[in-house]
Design an enzyme around this catalytic site. Structure first.
Site, PDB file in Angstrom:
ATOM      1  CD  GLU A 158     -24.245   0.523  -9.143  1.00  0.00           C
ATOM      2  OE1 GLU A 158     -23.594  -0.413  -9.044  1.00  0.00           O
ATOM      3  OE2 GLU A 158     -23.685   1.440  -8.626  1.00  0.00           O
ATOM      4  CE1 TYR A 159     -23.847   5.495 -11.676  1.00  0.00           C
ATOM      5  CE2 TYR A 159     -24.611   7.788 -12.004  1.00  0.00           C
ATOM      6  CZ  TYR A 159     -23.365   7.156 -11.459  1.00  0.00           C
ATOM      7  OH  TYR A 159     -22.071   7.626 -11.167  1.00  0.00           O
ATOM      8  CB  SER A 165     -20.254  -5.434  -9.206  1.00  0.00           C
ATOM      9  OG  SER A 165     -21.079  -4.992  -8.812  1.00  0.00           O
ATOM     10  CG  HIS A 171     -29.377  16.255 -45.509  1.00  0.00           C
ATOM     11  ND1 HIS A 171     -28.134  16.168 -45.309  1.00  0.00           N
ATOM     12  CD2 HIS A 171     -29.803  17.265 -44.898  1.00  0.00           C
ATOM     13  CE1 HIS A 171     -27.545  17.181 -44.749  1.00  0.00           C
ATOM     14  NE2 HIS A 171     -28.770  17.938 -44.340  1.00  0.00           N
ATOM     15  CG  ASN A 178      -2.014   0.841   1.213  1.00  0.00           C
ATOM     16  OD1 ASN A 178      -2.653   1.037   0.205  1.00  0.00           O
ATOM     17  ND2 ASN A 178      -2.342   1.469   2.176  1.00  0.00           N
ATOM     18  CG  HIS A 191     -22.653  -3.803 -12.873  1.00  0.00           C
ATOM     19  ND1 HIS A 191     -22.514  -2.753 -12.181  1.00  0.00           N
ATOM     20  CD2 HIS A 191     -23.211  -4.881 -12.445  1.00  0.00           C
ATOM     21  CE1 HIS A 191     -22.950  -3.318 -10.977  1.00  0.00           C
ATOM     22  NE2 HIS A 191     -23.362  -4.442 -11.122  1.00  0.00           N
ATOM     23  CG  ASN A 192     -20.552   0.940 -11.995  1.00  0.00           C
ATOM     24  OD1 ASN A 192     -20.717  -0.401 -11.661  1.00  0.00           O
ATOM     25  ND2 ASN A 192     -19.688   1.397 -11.485  1.00  0.00           N
ATOM     26  CE  LYS A 218     -18.302  -2.966 -11.145  1.00  0.00           C
ATOM     27  NZ  LYS A 218     -18.181  -1.429 -10.563  1.00  0.00           N
TER      28      LYS A 218
HETATM   29  C1  6PG Z   1     -20.297  -2.109  -7.852  1.00  0.00           C
HETATM   30  C2  6PG Z   1     -20.644  -0.539  -7.673  1.00  0.00           C
HETATM   31  C3  6PG Z   1     -19.230   0.242  -7.359  1.00  0.00           C
HETATM   32  C4  6PG Z   1     -19.321   1.672  -6.851  1.00  0.00           C
HETATM   33  C5  6PG Z   1     -19.507   2.734  -7.834  1.00  0.00           C
HETATM   34  C6  6PG Z   1     -20.859   3.303  -7.943  1.00  0.00           C
HETATM   35  O1  6PG Z   1     -20.671  -2.348  -8.672  1.00  0.00           O
HETATM   36  O2  6PG Z   1     -19.928  -2.766  -6.776  1.00  0.00           O
HETATM   37  O3  6PG Z   1     -21.146   0.141  -8.811  1.00  0.00           O
HETATM   38  O4  6PG Z   1     -18.416   0.137  -8.464  1.00  0.00           O
HETATM   39  O5  6PG Z   1     -20.418   1.845  -5.903  1.00  0.00           O
HETATM   40  O6  6PG Z   1     -18.350   3.392  -7.883  1.00  0.00           O
HETATM   41  O7  6PG Z   1     -20.830   4.562  -8.614  1.00  0.00           O
HETATM   42  P1  6PG Z   1     -20.981   6.042  -8.032  1.00  0.00           P
HETATM   43  O8  6PG Z   1     -20.181   6.349  -7.094  1.00  0.00           O
HETATM   44  O9  6PG Z   1     -20.817   7.049  -9.444  1.00  0.00           O
HETATM   45  O10 6PG Z   1     -22.648   5.985  -7.654  1.00  0.00           O
END
Ligand code: 6PG
Length: 472
Positions: A191-192, A130, A450, A33, A187-188, A184
């Protein structure tokens, strides 16, 4: 002491949890680290795992502790900090050593890093992880991008630490170079959209129906036993039920309505637009987060633009549930269409069914729906679009009426539902054979010659009887 099979650099929440997960599965791990002060605690935790984890303050010691060819997983912020670390560590490495970026990276950067490292004889893998801290510690969903031969070197570790869905590891190599980070990112983005739609329903319950947090919590708990069953619905029930120990108020009532975002949602939308795709439900969710950040302007807007509601939200629980399910299917469908477009554009050959399969456990968007999506994707999506799969006809048709009611009633009650409305607009568009782009084409031909296609003849480049720019 024998050399470690893998090194993990970066002992933040995710890096630490992944290192412990790897050690627990029986692999020797070396960790390091930037801030060496954090290392003793991690090493102590490693001791309890039969000493499979060793901590190294210096980068050279860390590298020397690894068996060759070396495999090093970076769990650090995936922008400039990663580039700096790569620059520092490469002189200590040999040909055939492998660097893995386990952060949320922009896939364009992953491709650039992969090319630059390949030129120096270093292998590189971009790996989406994730599941948050809990997932990283006990079983995340893992999306790998890179050469297959490289993946083979770490596959046993990745599959051992991943979540399992009915015994199947939620980890896969999905394609070369940036494929894992792209998946990924999407995926996010999904998620949004999922979180935003749940938030919009919460807004209706709170602001149109006057429900308190506890009553809404109970509804989400009930929904989590039905077709909406998912991690995000589950935690929504939990967070709404939580009480602030300091004030005794519902926790959600003392949290400021200003959401953060780190970039993956935005990247999803940017890449969708670059590929000529629509991810409008995801775009709406990203926009809503940005609008949430404009708190002072919204406070001023409340005073400057007062306007009474013109109607009420009268829909019941099961209609709201059907509407949310349909909207969610549409958002996921947009995400999968984007993955398909990217896979074709970049020649990745991503197995979309496998993507859905490895999202069934471990990740933030895990849900009952993903098992259905996996089945639909395996069966082959007509026109590459999940909403046209037989499996989704019933919930989409059952949800269409409620979704229309929801968007209409919310509009009349003055409640914003941008992601739900975006899903409805997409569904209505995609279930109409005849749209209105004929008029767009006529306008384009009028002002720019066009050209257009005709409904009654083959070919392109037809022109209207208006004459360039004159309308004559
Ligand atoms: C996951 C989440 C993770 C994180 C993201 C969320 O899959 O574990 O998506 O990657 O929480 O960063 O994105 P924001 O911070 O933009 O909401």
């Amino acid at each position: 002491m024998s050399k470690a099979r893998i090194g993990v650099y970066g002992m933040g929440t995710m890096g630490r949890a992944l290192a412990l997960n790897i050690a627990e599965k029986g692999f020797d791990v070396a960790v390091s680290n930037r801030n060496a002060g954090d290392l003793p605690q991690v090493a102590d935790a490693g001791e309890t795992l039969k000493g499979r984890l060793t901590a190294h303050a210096g980068l050279a010691d860390f590298v020397a502790a690894l068996e060759r060819p070396r495999s090093i997983l970076f769990m650090i912020p995936s922008g400039a900090p990663l580039d700096q670390m790569i620059d520092q560590i490469v002189p200590l490495l040999g040909k055939g050593d492998l660097l893995i970026d386990g952060g949320n990276a922009d896939f364009n950067e992953t491709r650039r890093r992969g090319d630059a490292l390949a030129a120096q004889g270093i292998d590189f893998v971009g790996m989406g992880v994730s599941g948050g801290e809990e997932g990283a510690r006990h079983g995340p969903s893992i999306m790998v991008g890179g050469p297959f031969a490289t993946y083979r070197r770490i596959r046993d570790i990745i599959e051992a630490i991943a979540a399992r869905y009915q015994g199947d590891p939620c980890a896969a190599r999905l394609g070369p170079d940036g494929a894992g980070h792209f998946v990924k990112t999407v995926h996010n983005g999904i998620e949004y959209a999922d979180m935003q739609m749940i938030g919009e329903i919460y807004g209706i319950l709170r602001d149109a129906k006057g429900w308190d947090a506890a009553r809404s919590a109970a509804l989400f708990e009930r929904w989590n036993k039905g077709p909406l069953q998912s991690y995000l619905i589950e935690i929504t029930g939990k967070v709404l039920a939580a009480v602030d120990p300091e004030t005794g108020l519902p926790m959600t009532d003392v949290i400021l309505d200003r959401a953060g975002q780190k970039g993956t949602g935005r990247w999803t939308v940017i890449e969708a637009l670059k590929l000529g795709q629509s991810a409008s439900a995801i775009e709406a969710a990203v926009a809503a987060r940005s609008w949430s950040a404009a708190k002072p302007a919204r406070m001023a807007g409340e005073k400057a633009l007062p306007f009474a509601a013109q109607g009420q939200v009268t829909m019941g629980e099961s209609a709201l549930e059907a509407a949310l399910l349909a909207a969610k299917i549409i958002a996921y469908s947009q995400g999968f269409s984007l993955l398909r477009a990217a896979s074709e554009n970049f020649d990745w050959d991503v197995d979309l069914a496998r993507v859905a399969e490895i999202w069934r456990a471990g990740c933030i968007i895990r849900s009952a729906l993903l098992d259905d999506i996996a089945g639909a994707a395996r069966a082959g999506m007509p026109h590459g679009n999940l909403i046209l799969s037989d499996a989704f006809a019933a919930p989409l048709l059952a949800g269409l009426g409620p979704l229309r009611d929801l968007v209409a009633e919310a509009a009349l009650a003055g409640i914003p539902v941008p992601a739900l409305a975006a899903s409805l607009a997409y569904l209505e568009t995609m279930r109409r054979g005849r749209g209105t782009a004929n008029l767009i084409q006529a306008q384009r031909d009028f002002f720019g010659a066009h050209g257009f296609e005709r409904t009654d003849r083959e070919g392109r480049g037809f022109h209207g009887p208006w004459g360039l720019g004159t309308g004559a």
